[in-house]
Write an enzyme that holds these catalytic residues in place. Structure first.
Site, mmCIF file in Angstrom:
data_model
loop_
_atom_site.group_PDB
_atom_site.id
_atom_site.type_symbol
_atom_site.label_atom_id
_atom_site.label_comp_id
_atom_site.label_asym_id
_atom_site.label_seq_id
_atom_site.Cartn_x
_atom_site.Cartn_y
_atom_site.Cartn_z
ATOM 1 C CB VAL A 85 23.357 -44.379 -1.426
ATOM 2 C CG1 VAL A 85 22.052 -43.978 -2.156
ATOM 3 C CG2 VAL A 85 23.304 -44.212 0.019
ATOM 4 C CB ALA A 86 25.518 -46.362 -6.092
ATOM 5 C CD GLU A 92 18.835 -46.232 -2.078
ATOM 6 O OE1 GLU A 92 19.981 -46.223 -1.465
ATOM 7 O OE2 GLU A 92 18.861 -46.098 -3.321
ATOM 8 C CG ASP A 114 -14.461 -78.523 -2.012
ATOM 9 O OD1 ASP A 114 -14.458 -79.755 -1.950
ATOM 10 O OD2 ASP A 114 -15.475 -78.112 -1.612
ATOM 11 C CG ASN A 159 18.894 -45.222 -6.501
ATOM 12 O OD1 ASN A 159 19.261 -45.087 -7.712
ATOM 13 N ND2 ASN A 159 19.713 -45.731 -5.697
ATOM 14 C CG ASP A 218 16.591 -45.347 -11.411
ATOM 15 O OD1 ASP A 218 16.540 -44.752 -12.346
ATOM 16 O OD2 ASP A 218 17.503 -45.807 -10.927
#
Length: 885
Positions: A279-280, A284, A326, A698, A702
């Site tokens: 997980v670290a 995520e 164009d 996370n 974070d």
């Protein structure tokens, strides 16, 4: 078969049909079985289930799913639920974004004419366009949409509007007797009429030679379907990062088990620790942060008149190094405009012409038209004639007013052989006069006098007129002449009196030149791609600063004889591509891409759709753009302003910079977590953090500041630098150093705070400090909980301070206007408050297994958490010294 090379008679013979009779119903039924309906093939679409599972096809997701299973097996249900919720949220969010169905083929179908006038069994009647087959005899007249690809048999003053297909800015005069060759471009095949173009004037008949996917429009549909969607630079980098992090997580887990076996640890305990480390290793919150930052960027881009259809396109703009545009309707106004006027030896800009001095010339051109401009702005007719009406309106005179004073009493319609048109008008006093307009050569041949006094129109006069016409033509202006005849109501076109000339062009948009200049300052190349003629294209390109020399231009005929590899070699010097087909446009985009350029293609016509899709980012016009071009594009300019692309690129550059800072920030956080966990385990200590702690950091402490970094406003000089190298990784320009440095700093202070608690206990008891002693102290649940709380708190709050330093890595935190990013302030306050809550609120403290902290402990830990800011200042100073030396 190339039917434009065959005569009409040869085509009829080849298709076994008689022009006067047409196919029988039985023959039509047989052929529809053979060739299929006159419709486009359906593109296969992914189901919602397929889209959902496609989101799970990622190494990071695999590891998270494995961690979920192991957590559930070990009855750590809270961790398992949190991880699976994260996975499902990211998958559903991605599925919703990708489920926006492509509208290109549907729009192409809508362009098709629903009914067609045909001749079958000797009778003329209407049938659904989908029932047309090769060999059908089709009847065309003004206002009809061409229902299939047709080889013309007859063309009576027939003009067809083809701008959406070829980029030609005016209707094309058709000639059934013309014979082309293999090098004749689609815009020059005047003996052909193509599906979904419209008849602007005249009438004609033709034989169907292509239906459905065999038509030119069908080829475009196939090109749109076949063109694979490529990953954007950011998507490629994140995909690569995902693989690296996935491999890293597996390596760390394997190494951890190796250490565990050597140390003789409990397997179940190691499984829990392995989950924590997996997980670290995985940020995520990264997919959600990137998606939300892009979505917020989309909202900001709406304010600069830009609608983004595909989220990743936002960051792609930041690395655009070539803007292919164009001409018609994009760089120009898609509206023919009279710019020069000539009378009695004077050639001057229209803006300088006084109406009273040019009254007869202006009135004559306005009256000698079949176009109409209503009071409510409706415009009907040929663009050339509409330009003449606009000339009158600019001089405060309308056709409606003039016809009240001088009603039309006779006329001789335009045809492609005479290249002239005459209208006769009766004046208030009962006298009549006629105006004749047309091609300069044809008009002056029929003029005998140069003014109303009857002075002879000499050879010298003719040379002067031709010199003026040539001067305008050299400037890519389309030139028309006007003559008058008094006292003759027969619409005779002989013995005329020459009046003057006008020169018109589809002019550049006022903002185009400024945008091209600013692109050049930002090291972005502007390229013009058009179906129009070479001279016209170069004149516009030179005026707005795209090209300076004819050698920078190339035509479709030349491209036709080049391979993709040959074009790849020639393209660095080229800036203007004229008279090109849809296939050529895709070749041009790929040629620039072969040199590592990130290519933006701008267009508004059906003919632009394949290249819009082939480009790294396709940009369609919202007002004048066709549904097909909008469906194939990644973004749409709602104001049809070429200069808006500049604002979009500026926003794109800023978004990429912000996303890069967010990614580096998140990775430094993850590195800190990995360092803390791995070093502690290798030392033989208990795990400093639980899986739920890492997930919380996370996703909350974070992700909130990462989002704040994602909405940082752009710096003033962002458009003064070259676009970033699309091949450069996220860690380019010192990114790896920054990530590792701050990751280690955070890891060291987190591990230090974890060890401080047992250190303090051993010191108070006067015991020797050693690994075994620390391990023994941490076996006390209360002490272990306090140590984990210290580590959890420091890791969470240090990230908040770290984000402040990441906001502007190259600037001192004391020189940054922190109030400019209010989201960062909110993220800091909310993150700090939530971190306090998980420690001090009883039910949260129980869920996260934390211990309450005293005020003194909070103050000491907060002071320790500011360490990343001081390291940021030292790093900035050392970086500046390094650059100077």
């Amino acid at each position: 078969m190339n039917y434009q090379k065959l005569t009409a008679e040869e085509c009829l013979k080849e298709l076994s049909v008689n022009e006067q009779v047409g196919l029988s119903d039985a023959e039509a039924s047989e052929r529809i079985e053979q060739y299929g309906p006159n419709a486009f093939a359906e593109a296969k679409k992914k189901s919602m289930v397929q889209l959902f599972f496609a989101q799970l096809n990622d190494p990071m997701i695999y590891i998270l799913l494995a961690a979920t299973l192991v957590s559930a097996f070990l009855k750590e249900y809270t961790d398992a639920v949190i991880i699976i919720v994260i996975v499902l949220f990211n998958a559903i969010f991605g599925m919703i974004q990708e489920s926006k169905a492509e509208k290109s083929l549907e729009a192409l179908k809508q362009l098709s004419s629903p009914f067609a006038a045909v001749r079958r069994g000797g009778k003329a009647f209407e049938v659904p366009a989908s029932e047309l087959v090769p060999g059908d005899i089709v009847l065309l007249e003004a206002g009809r949409v061409v229902p299939a690809d047709i080889r013309l048999i007859t063309a009576v003053n027939l003009k067809i509007e083809e701008s959406a297909l070829t980029g030609e800015s005016v209707p094309v005069d058709k000639d059934a007797s013309f014979l082309g060759d293999d090098d004749t471009g689609i815009g020059d095949r005047i003996n052909m009429a193509y599906l979904s173009t419209s008849v602007a004037y005249g009438r004609g008949t033709g034989v169907v030679v292509g239906t459905g996917m065999s038509t030119e429009m069908g080829k475009i549909a196939k090109m749109i379907t076949d063109e694979k969607s490529t990953l954007t630079p950011l998507q490629k980098k994140l995909a690569g990062l995902s693989k690296v992090l996935g491999i890293l997580a597996l390596i760390i887990c394997a190494a951890l088990f190796g250490v565990a076996l050597i140390q003789g640890r409990d397997v179940m305990e190691m499984l829990l620790t392995a989950i924590s480390l997996a997980v670290a290793a995985i940020p995520e919150g990264l997919p959600a942060v990137v998606t939300i930052v892009l979505a917020l960027g989309v909202q900001r881009m709406v304010k600069v008149n830009t609608i983004v259809r595909k989220l990743p396109a936002v960051e792609t703009l930041g690395s655009v190094s070539v803007v292919c545009s164009d001409k018609t309707g994009t760089l120009t106004q898609n509206k023919m405009t009279v710019q020069m006027i000539y009378q009695e030896g004077n050639l001057i800009p229209v803006s300088a012409a006084e109406y009273n001095d040019f009254k007869l010339l202006i009135d004559g051109f306005v009256l000698c038209t079949d176009a109409e401009v209503s009071s409510d702005g409706d415009r009907i007719g040929d663009p050339t004639e509409l330009a003449l009406l606009d000339l009158g309106i600019a001089k405060k005179v309308t056709k409606e007013e003039l016809e009240v004073a001088m009603p039309r009493v006779n006329e001789l319609a335009f045809d492609s052989e005479r290249k002239m048109m005459t209208t006769v008008h009766r004046q208030d006093d009962g006298d009549v006069l006629s105006f004749t307009k047309g091609a300069v050569d044809n008009i002056i041949e029929r003029c005998v006098s140069r003014d109303l006094t009857g002075a002879a129109f000499t050879e010298t006069d003719k040379r002067e007129v031709m010199e003026a016409a040539t001067e305008m033509a050299n400037g890519a202006l389309r030139v028309l002449a006007l003559a008058v005849k008094l006292g003759d109501d027969s619409a005779s076109e002989d013995d005329l009196t020459f009046i003057g000339l006008v020169g018109m062009i589809d002019p550049p948009r006022p903002e185009a030149a400024g945008a091209v200049t600013e692109f050049a300052a930002a090291s972005v190349i502007t390229v013009m791609i058009t179906g129009d003629h070479r001279d016209t294209a170069f004149a516009i390109a030179k005026e707005i600063g795209i090209a300076q020399e004819q050698s920078q231009c190339i035509s479709g005929a030349e491209l036709q004889n080049m391979t993709q590899e040959q074009l790849n070699k020639a393209v660095p010097h080229l800036r203007v591509f004229a008279r090109v087909s849809p296939e050529h446009k895709v070749m041009i985009v790929k040629a620039f891409q072969s040199h590592g350029h990130i290519v933006s293609m701008t267009g508004d016509g059906v003919n632009d759709a394949p290249s819009l899709k082939a480009a790294d980012i396709g940009v369609a016009m919202g007002i004048t753009g066709t549904d097909v071009s909008k469906g194939a594009a990644d973004m749409i300019l709602t104001d049809d302003n070429f200069a808006t692309i500049k604002l979009a690129i500026r926003e794109g550059r800023n978004i990429f910079n912000n996303i890069r800072e967010s990614v580096l920030f998140l990775l430094s956080s993850n590195l800190g977590e990995i360092f803390t966990m791995f070093v502690a385990i290798v030392m033989g200590l208990f795990s400093p953090l639980k899986a739920i702690h890492i997930l919380w950091i996370n996703l909350i402490t974070d992700s909130l500041p990462a989002l704040a970094l994602g909405v940082d406003p752009p710096e003033d000089d962002i458009m003064k630098y070259p676009p970033r190298d699309s091949r450069a990784g996220l860690f380019a320009g010192g990114g790896m150093v920054v990530t590792v440095l701050f990751g280690l700093v955070i890891g060291i202070i987190t591990l230090g705070s974890f060890l401080y608690v047992p250190f303090q206990v051993l010191h108070a008891q006067g015991l020797e400090i050693s690994i075994s002693a620390i391990d023994e102290v941490l076996r006390d649940p209360l002490i272990y909980s306090k140590a984990q709380t210290f580590a959890f708190t420091v890791l969470g709050i240090s990230q908040l301070f770290n984000a402040i330093g990441f906001k502007k890595l190259h600037k001192s935190i004391f020189k940054v206007n922190h109030l400019q990013n209010k989201v960062m302030i909110a993220a800091f306050v909310i993150g700090f408050g939530l971190q306090i809550a998980v420690t001090e609120v009883p039910f949260l403290s129980e869920l996260f297994e934390t211990s309450r902290l005293s005020l003194k402990e909070w103050l000491c830990l907060t002071a320790l958490c500011t360490t990343p800011l001081w390291v940021h200042e030292i790093y900035r100073l050392l970086s500046r010294k390094g650059k100077k030396s």
